[in-house]
Enzyme design. Structure first.
Site, mmCIF file in Angstrom:
data_model
loop_
_atom_site.group_PDB
_atom_site.id
_atom_site.type_symbol
_atom_site.label_atom_id
_atom_site.label_comp_id
_atom_site.label_asym_id
_atom_site.label_seq_id
_atom_site.Cartn_x
_atom_site.Cartn_y
_atom_site.Cartn_z
ATOM 1 N N ASP A 99 -10.846 1.939 -2.800
ATOM 2 C CA ASP A 99 -11.564 1.689 -1.656
ATOM 3 C C ASP A 99 -13.096 1.578 -1.776
ATOM 4 O OD1 ASP A 99 -9.231 1.086 -0.043
ATOM 5 O OD2 ASP A 99 -9.024 3.262 0.257
ATOM 6 N N ASP A 153 0.856 -1.158 0.016
ATOM 7 C CA ASP A 153 0.098 0.129 -0.103
ATOM 8 C C ASP A 153 0.694 1.236 0.079
ATOM 9 O OD1 ASP A 153 -2.330 1.693 0.069
ATOM 10 O OD2 ASP A 153 -3.091 0.564 2.029
HETATM 11 C C1 GLA Z 1 -5.706 1.953 2.268
HETATM 12 C C2 GLA Z 1 -6.180 0.593 1.418
HETATM 13 C C3 GLA Z 1 -7.127 -0.299 2.136
HETATM 14 C C4 GLA Z 1 -6.611 -0.558 3.655
HETATM 15 C C5 GLA Z 1 -6.147 0.613 4.310
HETATM 16 C C6 GLA Z 1 -5.432 0.340 5.629
HETATM 17 O O1 GLA Z 1 -6.985 2.936 2.366
HETATM 18 O O2 GLA Z 1 -6.756 1.199 0.318
HETATM 19 O O3 GLA Z 1 -7.521 -1.175 1.437
HETATM 20 O O4 GLA Z 1 -5.527 -1.340 3.254
HETATM 21 O O5 GLA Z 1 -5.155 1.499 3.443
HETATM 22 O O6 GLA Z 1 -5.077 1.305 6.286
#
Ligand code: GLA
Length: 714
Positions: free
Chosen positions: A534, A472
């Site tokens: 997301d 990420d």
């Molecule tokens: C980002 C990702 C999510 C999750 C969060 C965790 O927003 O897109 O899927 O992994 O971080 O903090």
């Protein structure tokens, strides 16, 4: 195939031709790009020089000549593809042909950056060296073509052959003076939770459009992929050109429609905030830009790019492999979990037939919220007493694979690593560094920082049986200390990813950036799948997955079934709709499966079975978009096997409309002479019937209704 005929270069792909020539004065001019030509004669090229006027004449101007890599300030007054400042302080440049080289069975290799590989295919690369004799530098334009694809992959190498220092202000990877036509520009803008929304605009004379991003990564707001479509071109008809940048940093695709109606399009590193000093003898490489042409509409571009990306960009064993069906704990627990809770989710997931458990954010340091511990990649044994090794073992004992989340590029101010090395973050002297999601970015241009990240991540990966990593990156880049920093950071990132992915070739890596904020071909070279957004609401996902599939294979689009009301936009859709939308992608779950009632659990079990039956098709099938959710109340798409032996179809009606008289959906890519049986209803259809007459989907009398078909050739 690449042919040189006197002063003409003719590059041919499966169905395309790309022609350039060098005129008497040494200018490299662009002559043709489009459907394949036999190349019987090239007399028409000389005719065009006459129309442009003789070079000796003051009527001559590069301003009206289509060029391959237009210079700044020497009769062409349109936007230049590069600008290099010499010791005289001038950026005026005149590039002329010096030499060329054709290499068989090889794709262009770019120092420090990913690019297409030949991979045993019949690829050829043409390197044309141009020279600026005044300022003393060489520009090598590289073109890779494949006999079996309709793409031209381009990049540029600039070398200082003078004794003095030169400074590159801008250097696009590819520039194309397009054949004259009425074009529409299609690009993909958006933001967090609404990534890659499809936009289409006409290109009136005189406009200059910069499809760009300077937020650090390739960005939620503007994807490094654009298309120029001949007016009215649609999914299946019309000429379409596209450009895909294989790059994960700040990018720009600059389009200019000049006073004569000519369209110039250039793609590469964003010149904003960029500069690069070259000492004598040093070279600079641009990233690769993949140009694609289709006379079969937008769908033709997609199917071509899907194959190119899956077969000759994504590296490693997972590129064309069926992906495990996973459950991720993020939306189930967020930071609030115990080992016991995780094991309960995993157990139930196993019962449903799910194959991998992924532990998301919150497993390390003291991380119980977003404020702390990023960078301290040591397990929090208060939450996970067995440690990562122990937890992975327990998960493996259930016959599930185990995967783990990292955000290696960032630290929280409240972390041991930041307290130890406050000088490691990206910052500008004299300014309090900005935080975003309570994070600083680490300075990946530094060798010691890269070493720390690589060693810390590798230590965790070696400590347990980890078979998947979610990589990420949750913040934009601010506080860049100097021009060109973003590119050096991006090169640093590639170094880290290159080392980690090659040390762990069996691990499946998934890219992520606050959802789909870094969905680009550069990341896909290392990580064959990326979390698309997301926003996991099935209705918004119709749009996100539809438009993402235009540029990127569906085997790269991570799509999870999540709980309702949806955590991002509050929408309630049925479990069936959520599953049906996620099948065309990398299917998984992100919900607390222990809360599913019996009926829901049985439905999840059935979905997992369906996803398993479909995933081979999703890994290498041909994708067809049949109804556009951006312009209609419907969405439909289809994945058909290349040998036409099976196809999966998903149709959705977004809002319930009474008496709407459903439009027929006509399928593509089937065998007209064969019959197909739908696995779900046992109904039998003729391939011809499904493609020519089509069928009317039967929607339920409610919002967000979907229908799926899995057609097997009889
Ligand atoms: C980002 C990702 C999510 C999750 C969060 C965790 O927003 O897109 O899927 O992994 O971080 O903090």
């Amino acid at each position: 195939m690449i042919e040189k005929n006197e002063n003409v270069f003719h590059l041919r792909g499966k169905n395309i031709s790309y022609i350039m020539s060098v005129n008497e004065c040494g200018d490299l001019l662009h002559c043709y790009y489009g459907k394949k030509l036999r190349g019987k004669s090239y007399d028409w090229i000389k005719q065009r020089w006459i129309i442009w006027g003789g070079y000796a004449s003051d009527k001559w101007t590069l301003d009206i000549c289509p060029q391959e890599y237009p210079a700044y300030g020497y009769t062409d007054l349109r936007s230049p593809a590069y600008r290099i400042i010499g010791k005289n302080g001038s950026g005026v440049s005149r590039l002329t042909y010096k030499s060329h080289k054709i290499t068989e069975n090889a794709a262009s290799e770019i120092e420090g950056m990913p690019s297409l590989f030949a991979g045993g295919k019949n690829a050829q690369t043409l390197d044309i060296t141009l020279e600026d004799k005044n300022l003393g530098y060489e520009v090598v334009l590289s073109y890779t073509v494949f006999d079996e694809f309709d793409i031209i992959a381009r990049n540029v190498k600039i070398t200082n052959i003078s004794d003095a220092q030169i400074k590159i202000d801008s250097a696009y990877s590819a520039s194309a003076d397009m054949p004259k036509d009425d074009y529409e520009l299609i690009y993909f803008s958006g933001g967090w939770g609404k990534e890659r929304e499809m936009c289409r605009e006409s290109v009136p004379q005189g406009v200059k459009i910069d499809i760009s991003n300077a937020r650090g990564g390739s960005g939620h707001n503007m994807n490094p992929f654009v298309m120029l479509a001949s007016k009215g071109a649609d999914e299946n008809h019309g000429e379409v050109y596209s450009m895909t940048l294989v790059y994960s940093g700040n990018h720009s695709t600059m389009l200019e429609c000049d006073q004569y109606g000519g369209v110039r399009i250039m793609q590469g590193i964003n010149p904003f905030g960029f500069e690069w000093v070259l000492d004598s003898g040093e070279s600079f490489y641009t990233p690769q830009s993949i140009m694609c042409y289709s006379d079969k509409g937008i769908g033709g571009i997609s199917r071509e790019l899907h194959d190119v990306i899956r077969q000759n960009l994504c590296r490693g064993k997972w590129a064309d492999k069926e992906r495990p069906i996973l459950i991720n704990n993020w939306e189930a627990t967020y930071f609030d979990f115990t080992e016991e809770k995780l094991l309960r989710i995993a157990e139930k997931a196993k019962d449903a037939g799910i194959e991998m458990f992924v532990l998301d954010d919150g497993w390390f340091g003291k991380r119980n919220d977003e404020n702390t511990s990023l960078g301290d990649w040591v397990v929090n044994t208060d939450k996970i007493p067995s440690g990562i090794g122990g937890l992975a073992k327990k998960i493996n004992d259930m016959e599930l694979k185990f995967g783990l989340w990292f955000e290696p590029e960032a630290v929280n101010p409240d972390s041991d690593i930041y307290r130890l090395h406050p000088d490691w973050i990206v910052r500008t002297e004299g300014i309090e560094p900005a935080k975003s999601r309570h994070e600083y970015l680490l300075d990946l241009t530094r060798e010691d920082v890269r070493r720390y990240i690589t060693d810390a991540v590798c230590a965790v990966l070696s400590s347990a049986n980890i078979e998947y990593v979610k990589w990420d990156m949750n913040r934009p880049m601010t506080d860049m200390p100097y021009n060109g920093f973003n590119h050096r950071f991006t090169l640093g990132l590639y170094k880290i990813i290159e080392e980690i992915t090659s040390r762990f070739p069996n691990i499946l890596f998934e890219g992520c950036s606050g959802g789909g904020g870094r969905f680009d071909a550069g990341i896909l070279a290392y990580m064959p799948q990326i979390w698309a957004s997301d926003n996991s609401d099935a209705v918004k996902r119709l749009q996100i997955q539809y438009s993402t599939s235009i540029a990127y294979p569906i085997s790269s689009i991570s799509a999870h079934v999540t709980a309702v009301p949806n955590h991002q936009n509050g929408r309630v859709t049925s479990l069936k709709t959520r599953g049906d939308v996620a099948y065309c992608g990398v299917f998984g779950y992100e919900l607390d499966i222990t809360k599913a009632d019996d009926e829901e659990f049985e439905e999840i079990k059935a979905q997992v079975k369906t996803a398993k039956a479909l995933r081979r098709l999703m890994a290498d099938g041909d994708f067809y978009r049949l109804e556009n959710p951006y312009t209609t109340n419907y969405c439909a798409w289809e994945t058909a096997a290349k040998d036409k032996s099976e196809a999966f179809v998903m149709c959705a009606k977004v809002l319930s409309v009474i008496n709407s008289g459903e439009k027929r959906v006509r399928l593509m890519g089937l065998d007209a002479d064969a019959d197909y049986r739908d696995e779900y209803t046992n109904a039998v259809y003729g391939g011809d019937e499904l493609m020519y007459r089509g069928f009317e989907p039967t929607y339920e009398n409610r919002d967000f209704s979907t229908q799926i078909l899995h057609l097997i050739k009889m």
